[in-house]
Scaffold this motif. Sequence first.
Motif, PDB file in Angstrom:
ATOM      1  N   PRO A 114       0.802  -1.226   0.000  1.00  0.00           N
ATOM      2  CA  PRO A 114       0.000   0.000   0.000  1.00  0.00           C
ATOM      3  C   PRO A 114       0.838   1.280   0.000  1.00  0.00           C
ATOM      4  N   TYR A 115       2.121   1.172   0.362  1.00  0.00           N
ATOM      5  CA  TYR A 115       2.982   2.356   0.412  1.00  0.00           C
ATOM      6  C   TYR A 115       3.716   2.621  -0.908  1.00  0.00           C
ATOM      7  N   HIS A 116       3.711   1.650  -1.807  1.00  0.00           N
ATOM      8  CA  HIS A 116       4.625   1.717  -2.954  1.00  0.00           C
ATOM      9  C   HIS A 116       4.373   2.941  -3.840  1.00  0.00           C
ATOM     10  N   THR A 117       3.122   3.174  -4.238  1.00  0.00           N
ATOM     11  CA  THR A 117       2.836   4.285  -5.154  1.00  0.00           C
ATOM     12  C   THR A 117       3.186   5.619  -4.513  1.00  0.00           C
ATOM     13  N   ALA A 118       2.782   5.807  -3.257  1.00  0.00           N
ATOM     14  CA  ALA A 118       3.070   7.066  -2.564  1.00  0.00           C
ATOM     15  C   ALA A 118       4.578   7.262  -2.417  1.00  0.00           C
ATOM     16  N   THR A 119       5.292   6.201  -2.056  1.00  0.00           N
ATOM     17  CA  THR A 119       6.752   6.308  -1.909  1.00  0.00           C
ATOM     18  C   THR A 119       7.410   6.607  -3.247  1.00  0.00           C
ATOM     19  N   SER A 120       6.951   5.953  -4.295  1.00  0.00           N
ATOM     20  CA  SER A 120       7.518   6.163  -5.626  1.00  0.00           C
ATOM     21  C   SER A 120       7.354   7.616  -6.074  1.00  0.00           C
ATOM     22  N   ILE A 121       6.177   8.180  -5.832  1.00  0.00           N
ATOM     23  CA  ILE A 121       5.935   9.571  -6.239  1.00  0.00           C
ATOM     24  C   ILE A 121       6.798  10.520  -5.412  1.00  0.00           C
ATOM     25  N   ILE A 122       6.881  10.294  -4.107  1.00  0.00           N
ATOM     26  CA  ILE A 122       7.718  11.141  -3.253  1.00  0.00           C
ATOM     27  C   ILE A 122       9.168  11.085  -3.716  1.00  0.00           C
ATOM     28  N   MET A 123       9.676   9.909  -4.044  1.00  0.00           N
ATOM     29  CA  MET A 123      11.064   9.769  -4.493  1.00  0.00           C
ATOM     30  C   MET A 123      11.306  10.555  -5.774  1.00  0.00           C
ATOM     31  N   ARG A 124      10.331  10.553  -6.676  1.00  0.00           N
ATOM     32  CA  ARG A 124      10.492  11.284  -7.944  1.00  0.00           C
ATOM     33  C   ARG A 124      10.397  12.792  -7.725  1.00  0.00           C
ATOM     34  N   LEU A 125       9.657  13.208  -6.683  1.00  0.00           N
ATOM     35  CA  LEU A 125       9.472  14.637  -6.433  1.00  0.00           C
ATOM     36  C   LEU A 125      10.631  15.267  -5.673  1.00  0.00           C
ATOM     37  N   LEU A 126      11.426  14.463  -4.987  1.00  0.00           N
ATOM     38  CA  LEU A 126      12.462  15.017  -4.111  1.00  0.00           C
ATOM     39  C   LEU A 126      13.421  15.981  -4.816  1.00  0.00           C
ATOM     40  N   PRO A 127      13.900  15.691  -6.032  1.00  0.00           N
ATOM     41  CA  PRO A 127      14.836  16.633  -6.660  1.00  0.00           C
ATOM     42  C   PRO A 127      14.161  17.777  -7.398  1.00  0.00           C
ATOM     43  N   ILE A 128      12.824  17.828  -7.380  1.00  0.00           N
ATOM     44  CA  ILE A 128      12.103  18.851  -8.142  1.00  0.00           C
ATOM     45  C   ILE A 128      11.652  19.972  -7.211  1.00  0.00           C
ATOM     46  N   GLN A 129      11.871  21.202  -7.619  1.00  0.00           N
ATOM     47  CA  GLN A 129      11.392  22.349  -6.858  1.00  0.00           C
ATOM     48  C   GLN A 129       9.910  22.546  -7.160  1.00  0.00           C
ATOM     49  N   CYS A 130       9.092  22.677  -6.119  1.00  0.00           N
ATOM     50  CA  CYS A 130       7.671  22.935  -6.323  1.00  0.00           C
ATOM     51  C   CYS A 130       7.486  24.403  -6.672  1.00  0.00           C
ATOM     52  N   THR A 131       6.999  24.672  -7.858  1.00  0.00           N
ATOM     53  CA  THR A 131       6.800  26.034  -8.352  1.00  0.00           C
ATOM     54  C   THR A 131       5.457  26.113  -9.065  1.00  0.00           C
ATOM     55  N   HIS A 132       5.144  27.293  -9.564  1.00  0.00           N
ATOM     56  CA  HIS A 132       3.911  27.482 -10.326  1.00  0.00           C
ATOM     57  C   HIS A 132       3.914  26.628 -11.595  1.00  0.00           C
ATOM     58  N   SER A 133       5.099  26.333 -12.120  1.00  0.00           N
ATOM     59  CA  SER A 133       5.194  25.545 -13.344  1.00  0.00           C
ATOM     60  C   SER A 133       5.149  24.046 -13.097  1.00  0.00           C
ATOM     61  N   THR A 134       5.491  23.608 -11.869  1.00  0.00           N
ATOM     62  CA  THR A 134       5.580  22.166 -11.605  1.00  0.00           C
ATOM     63  C   THR A 134       4.521  21.665 -10.625  1.00  0.00           C
ATOM     64  N   ILE A 135       3.600  22.517 -10.197  1.00  0.00           N
ATOM     65  CA  ILE A 135       2.665  22.152  -9.144  1.00  0.00           C
ATOM     66  C   ILE A 135       1.838  20.918  -9.488  1.00  0.00           C
ATOM     67  N   LEU A 136       1.517  20.711 -10.775  1.00  0.00           N
ATOM     68  CA  LEU A 136       0.702  19.550 -11.133  1.00  0.00           C
ATOM     69  C   LEU A 136       1.413  18.237 -10.843  1.00  0.00           C
ATOM     70  N   TYR A 137       2.744  18.222 -10.937  1.00  0.00           N
ATOM     71  CA  TYR A 137       3.479  17.002 -10.609  1.00  0.00           C
ATOM     72  C   TYR A 137       3.301  16.666  -9.129  1.00  0.00           C
ATOM     73  N   PHE A 138       3.253  17.674  -8.286  1.00  0.00           N
ATOM     74  CA  PHE A 138       3.090  17.452  -6.844  1.00  0.00           C
ATOM     75  C   PHE A 138       1.661  17.049  -6.499  1.00  0.00           C
ATOM     76  N   LEU A 139       0.698  17.607  -7.217  1.00  0.00           N
ATOM     77  CA  LEU A 139      -0.696  17.223  -6.968  1.00  0.00           C
ATOM     78  C   LEU A 139      -0.978  15.795  -7.433  1.00  0.00           C
ATOM     79  N   SER A 140      -0.078  15.227  -8.235  1.00  0.00           N
ATOM     80  CA  SER A 140      -0.271  13.828  -8.656  1.00  0.00           C
ATOM     81  C   SER A 140      -0.202  12.889  -7.454  1.00  0.00           C
TER      82      SER A 140
END
Length: 436
Positions: free
Chosen positions: A314-340
Amino acid sequence: MPSAESDTGRKRKAHTKSRRGCGNCKLRRVKCDEAQPECKKCQAYGVSCNYDGDGSNELQHSGEGAFKIERPVPADDTIVEFGPQKLPTPPHEVPPGMLGYPLTLHDTDEVYRITEKDMDIFRRFRERTVMTIGTAQTVYTYRDVIFKLGCGHSYLTHVMFAMVLMHDRYLSDDPWGPPSNAETFHHYHGTAIFNSMLSKPIAHEEKDAMWGAAALLGAITIASMDAKTPEESWPLSPSSPSDLDWLRMSDGKKEVWKLADPMREDSIWRTALQYDFEKDPTPQSHRRPELETLLPYLTRLYAFDETSNGDGDPYHTATSIIMRLLPIQCTHSTILYFLSFLGHMDPAYRRLLHQKDPKAILLLAWWHAKMLDYPAWWLQRRAILECKAICMYLQRNYMQQTDIGKLLDFPKMMCGLAVSSEYARHVDQARSQAVA
């Protein structure tokens, strides 16, 4: 000032083109009377008249008077026909015909007529609030197209009004105070009409407005929070049936996505969404060395293997997304990736959140911590309060679990709580190396 009688016709008379008209009238596509030094149309509309022919494609505003239109409501209560395909003004203006325009109300034959104060709300939406929602790519759709679309879809206008009034409250001296009567009124009627429409077959001409309203309501739902302190926030607050209700909005948006199909050929949203997901699939990333010290603990706690499909985990998808988001800065241009993270939430993982499972809520704390990189008003309150509440809850109950204790340092740092001396040393070293 035009008479009430002349205001109700709305039919444009044929006229010859004005070759010597001012620049603003040309932009507005109205006949200029060519009066000097200022034409009467610009005086009535609250903009500075310009005859300099500099080719500007923006209206020359005259300060705070711009967009505050003084035009009477039709005295005989005539409903002005002003559908989304009939607006006489270009997208960079608040349509003056909106003054007195009737908005449908939920479960009543009465209507709400737009006032001069509401015209100023329109202006604040276009000039301020619209710059804080959606993505950098959808700003233009919200500003230019959806603004007109709301003229023919009352629920969308109600939702726009509710968002602007909520934004006003967050910018006030009492940002965490209760919503005003006007905010509550428009939020209720916009949401109620929207929900009633979802129970019926969706007409094609409603689809763009439906998705626009769903996106705005998603932001409003995240921003809607009664808590003022971490102790009043989930998971520290007493358990309630409404716990984590804001996460359910992602399920609703997915259903609206299916119904509205914003990626269809004639959708006003298609270009903006294509940019995010097709033209630029990999946002520019940057290293955060202080995070790299925690990655071994993260992969160990969740037994994460990026080559695995995570079946039964049950943790795999959430962990996978968090791992992919770690090197990305959350900005107005990238916010949709974080809302995924919300849009792809495994139902089993969500059940664990409701059970306050420590590993599940730790991942949510990391997501909140990453969102704190982006100072959007509709995100910050929930992100900082719930991030602090989760950290405090885990510190009180699960600090003895070494990996959880170490992994709390990143969200604690981002929300302003004290971190371990070891992690503080890693952060200082990383910052020194970055400066060097």
